[in-house]
Design an enzyme around this catalytic site. Structure first.
Site, PDB file in Angstrom:
ATOM      1  N   GLY A  11      24.709  14.673 -10.415  1.00  0.00           N
ATOM      2  CA  GLY A  11      25.093  15.574 -11.516  1.00  0.00           C
ATOM      3  C   GLY A  11      23.972  16.544 -11.848  1.00  0.00           C
ATOM      4  O   GLY A  11      22.808  16.175 -11.785  1.00  0.00           O
ATOM      5  N   ARG A  77      27.628  15.613  -4.506  1.00  0.00           N
ATOM      6  CA  ARG A  77      27.611  14.227  -4.077  1.00  0.00           C
ATOM      7  C   ARG A  77      27.882  14.257  -2.579  1.00  0.00           C
ATOM      8  O   ARG A  77      28.596  15.134  -2.093  1.00  0.00           O
ATOM      9  CB  ARG A  77      28.658  13.433  -4.842  1.00  0.00           C
ATOM     10  N   ASP A 108      19.947   7.957 -10.440  1.00  0.00           N
ATOM     11  CA  ASP A 108      19.544   6.803  -9.630  1.00  0.00           C
ATOM     12  C   ASP A 108      20.345   6.663  -8.328  1.00  0.00           C
ATOM     13  O   ASP A 108      19.874   6.023  -7.392  1.00  0.00           O
ATOM     14  CB  ASP A 108      19.481   5.502 -10.436  1.00  0.00           C
ATOM     15  N   THR A 130      18.851  13.792 -15.286  1.00  0.00           N
ATOM     16  CA  THR A 130      20.231  13.545 -15.703  1.00  0.00           C
ATOM     17  C   THR A 130      20.283  13.655 -17.216  1.00  0.00           C
ATOM     18  O   THR A 130      19.377  13.156 -17.897  1.00  0.00           O
ATOM     19  CB  THR A 130      20.751  12.154 -15.264  1.00  0.00           C
ATOM     20  N   ASP A 132      21.955  12.118 -19.269  1.00  0.00           N
ATOM     21  CA  ASP A 132      22.289  10.873 -19.969  1.00  0.00           C
ATOM     22  C   ASP A 132      21.081  10.008 -20.359  1.00  0.00           C
ATOM     23  O   ASP A 132      21.221   9.077 -21.127  1.00  0.00           O
ATOM     24  CB  ASP A 132      23.210  10.007 -19.090  1.00  0.00           C
ATOM     25  N   ASP A 134      19.730   7.766 -18.594  1.00  0.00           N
ATOM     26  CA  ASP A 134      20.200   6.409 -18.259  1.00  0.00           C
ATOM     27  C   ASP A 134      19.374   5.748 -17.159  1.00  0.00           C
ATOM     28  O   ASP A 134      19.870   4.867 -16.465  1.00  0.00           O
ATOM     29  CB  ASP A 134      21.685   6.456 -17.867  1.00  0.00           C
ATOM     30  N   ARG A 176      27.981   7.726 -19.782  1.00  0.00           N
ATOM     31  CA  ARG A 176      28.858   6.651 -19.316  1.00  0.00           C
ATOM     32  C   ARG A 176      28.108   5.317 -19.257  1.00  0.00           C
ATOM     33  O   ARG A 176      28.633   4.291 -19.610  1.00  0.00           O
ATOM     34  CB  ARG A 176      29.390   7.029 -17.924  1.00  0.00           C
TER      35      ARG A 176
HETATM   36  P1  ADP Z   1      23.161  10.576  -9.412  1.00  0.00           P
HETATM   37  O1  ADP Z   1      22.017  10.863  -8.494  1.00  0.00           O
HETATM   38  O2  ADP Z   1      23.331  11.619 -10.462  1.00  0.00           O
HETATM   39  O3  ADP Z   1      23.103   9.156  -9.931  1.00  0.00           O
HETATM   40  P2  ADP Z   1      25.261   9.796  -7.509  1.00  0.00           P
HETATM   41  O4  ADP Z   1      25.270   8.365  -7.898  1.00  0.00           O
HETATM   42  O5  ADP Z   1      26.557  10.460  -7.273  1.00  0.00           O
HETATM   43  O6  ADP Z   1      24.527  10.726  -8.589  1.00  0.00           O
HETATM   44  O7  ADP Z   1      24.364   9.931  -6.189  1.00  0.00           O
HETATM   45  C1  ADP Z   1      24.095  11.198  -5.620  1.00  0.00           C
HETATM   46  C2  ADP Z   1      24.045  11.127  -4.125  1.00  0.00           C
HETATM   47  O8  ADP Z   1      22.996  10.255  -3.689  1.00  0.00           O
HETATM   48  C3  ADP Z   1      25.283  10.540  -3.454  1.00  0.00           C
HETATM   49  O9  ADP Z   1      26.336  11.456  -3.337  1.00  0.00           O
HETATM   50  C4  ADP Z   1      24.708  10.170  -2.089  1.00  0.00           C
HETATM   51  O10 ADP Z   1      24.532  11.313  -1.275  1.00  0.00           O
HETATM   52  C5  ADP Z   1      23.331   9.655  -2.462  1.00  0.00           C
HETATM   53  N1  ADP Z   1      23.410   8.185  -2.600  1.00  0.00           N
HETATM   54  C6  ADP Z   1      23.942   7.486  -3.613  1.00  0.00           C
HETATM   55  N2  ADP Z   1      23.863   6.156  -3.383  1.00  0.00           N
HETATM   56  C7  ADP Z   1      23.294   6.016  -2.182  1.00  0.00           C
HETATM   57  C8  ADP Z   1      22.948   4.882  -1.370  1.00  0.00           C
HETATM   58  N3  ADP Z   1      23.178   3.636  -1.768  1.00  0.00           N
HETATM   59  N4  ADP Z   1      22.363   5.124  -0.186  1.00  0.00           N
HETATM   60  C9  ADP Z   1      22.120   6.387   0.219  1.00  0.00           C
HETATM   61  N5  ADP Z   1      22.417   7.489  -0.511  1.00  0.00           N
HETATM   62  C10 ADP Z   1      22.987   7.317  -1.677  1.00  0.00           C
END
Ligand code: ADP
Length: 330
Positions: A11, A77, A108, A130, A132, A134, A176
């Site tokens: 995000g 994502r 994360d 982020t 949030d 969080d 969230r």
């Molecule tokens: P945020 O970084 O805001 O928490 P996401 O949880 O959507 O957002 O994660 C962002 C991107 O990070 C994902 O679309 C993916 O490309 C990568 N990612 C998330 N989880 C994993 C994972 N377990 N292993 C490798 N890449 C990951």
């Protein structure tokens, strides 16, 4: 390390641009080459014509972005990056572009991507961004302060109309997995009750009781701030809460879901300064050949942890802030 990459993922958050600027300029000052990787991990996994996905950043490439919300590198994502084949494809793209280390700016989920890329041989430093707030390993995430100020200004406007009509305004704010936005804006806007998923004692019934008792004490209008996590955990929405309050207290109630407006806007001073500090430190770490780490803020000092260590940490809402809110919102 001669060449580093930088990407924003997950995000978006106001202040990401300030971090991009800090990383780029700190690295260039150290004599490194900087490559901007576009659209999160997509730029590594499915590069389009490489001129579109990975571009060199110069000092002036990051001019005039500090004051802008969003991210000049775009964010996305990228589910293709989660399996190991995707990560290996990312390593290959880094090699083809001479990228020896990467700064990953995001939440994360993005940290997990940074960890996996580090484990496959491309050292990464993650920067928490982020709205949030969080992320347990840092007291502060880039974007939080801007989102708070946006939400606060909007709730102030809702208060004007709630006050004029003797109404109750139920406002759902983002968050969230963490009620930080709700708790902080609730205090700043004098909410009668703040409902988050983390604090079980604050229920809709509790809010109703507080409305009734403060009404007896002469209060005519009410703000109830609800976190996204609260409505998600209880499978209700702000409209349902408003109806329940109206039916039970007789106070006319309206619901507003602030939504994505909280993600945009000019980053506040705090976000710009923290983003600049995180960006500067991330490059220092890469230049010391460190990787698989995340930077953070602890009592206004920059700290860093191994990514896995950071991912295992737990976060609690500040109980004292709750107590303060409860004490002064009569
Ligand atoms: P945020 O970084 O805001 O928490 P996401 O949880 O959507 O957002 O994660 C962002 C991107 O990070 C994902 O679309 C993916 O490309 C990568 N990612 C998330 N989880 C994993 C994972 N377990 N292993 C490798 N890449 C990951």
């Amino acid at each position: 390390m001669k060449t580093i990459g930088i990407l924003t993922s997950g995000g978006d958050a106001p202040g990401m641009n300030a971090a991009i600027r800090a990383v780029t300029r700190t690295a260039l000052q150290k004599g490194m080459t900087v490559k901007g990787i576009y659209k999160g991990f997509n730029g590594l996994v499915k590069p389009t014509k490489d001129s579109e996905s990975i571009k060199s950043l110069e000092i002036r490439s990051v001019s005039d972005i500090m004051q802008k919300g969003g991210t000049m590198l775009f964010t996305a994502r990228c589910p293709e990056f989660v399996p190991i084949e995707g990560v290996r494809k990312g390593v290959q793209t880094c090699k083809e572009n001479g990228i020896e280390g990467v700064v990953v700016i995001g939440g994360d989920g993005s940290f997990r991507g940074a960890r996996d890329l580090s484990n496959e041989g491309v050292p990464c430093i993650a920067i928490p961004a982020t709205i949030d707030n969080d992320i347990p390993s840092t007291g502060y995430t880039i974007g939080f302060d801007t989102a708070l100020n946006t939400a606060m200004e909007l709730i102030d406007k809702l208060r004007d109309t709630a006050q004029s009509h003797d109404r109750c305004s139920v406002v759902e704010v983002m968050g969230r997995r963490a009620g930080d936005i709700a708790l902080h804006t609730g205090i700043a806007c004098g909410a009668t009750s703040i409902l988050t998923a983390e604090n079980d004692s604050y229920t809709v019934e509790h809010a109703i009781n507080r409305i009734k008792s403060t009404k007896t004490g002469g209060k005519h209008h009410f703000i109830i701030v609800v976190s996204e996590g609260f409505t998600a955990a209880r499978h209700i929405d702000a409209n349902m809460i408003a109806k329940q309050i109206q039916d039970d207290t007789g106070v006319e109630s309206r619901a507003t879901i602030l939504g994505h407006v909280q993600r945009g806007g000019t980053p506040t001073l705090r976000d710009r300064v923290v983003a600049s500090r995180f960006g500067y430190r991330a490059v220092e770490l890469l230049s010391e050949s460190k990787g698989n780490m995340v930077v953070g803020l602890n009592r206004n000092s920059i700290v860093e942890y191994e990514i896995n260590e950071a991912l295992e940490m737990k976060k609690n809402l500040d109980e004292e802030l709750y107590k303060i809110a409860e004490t002064i919102s009569f």
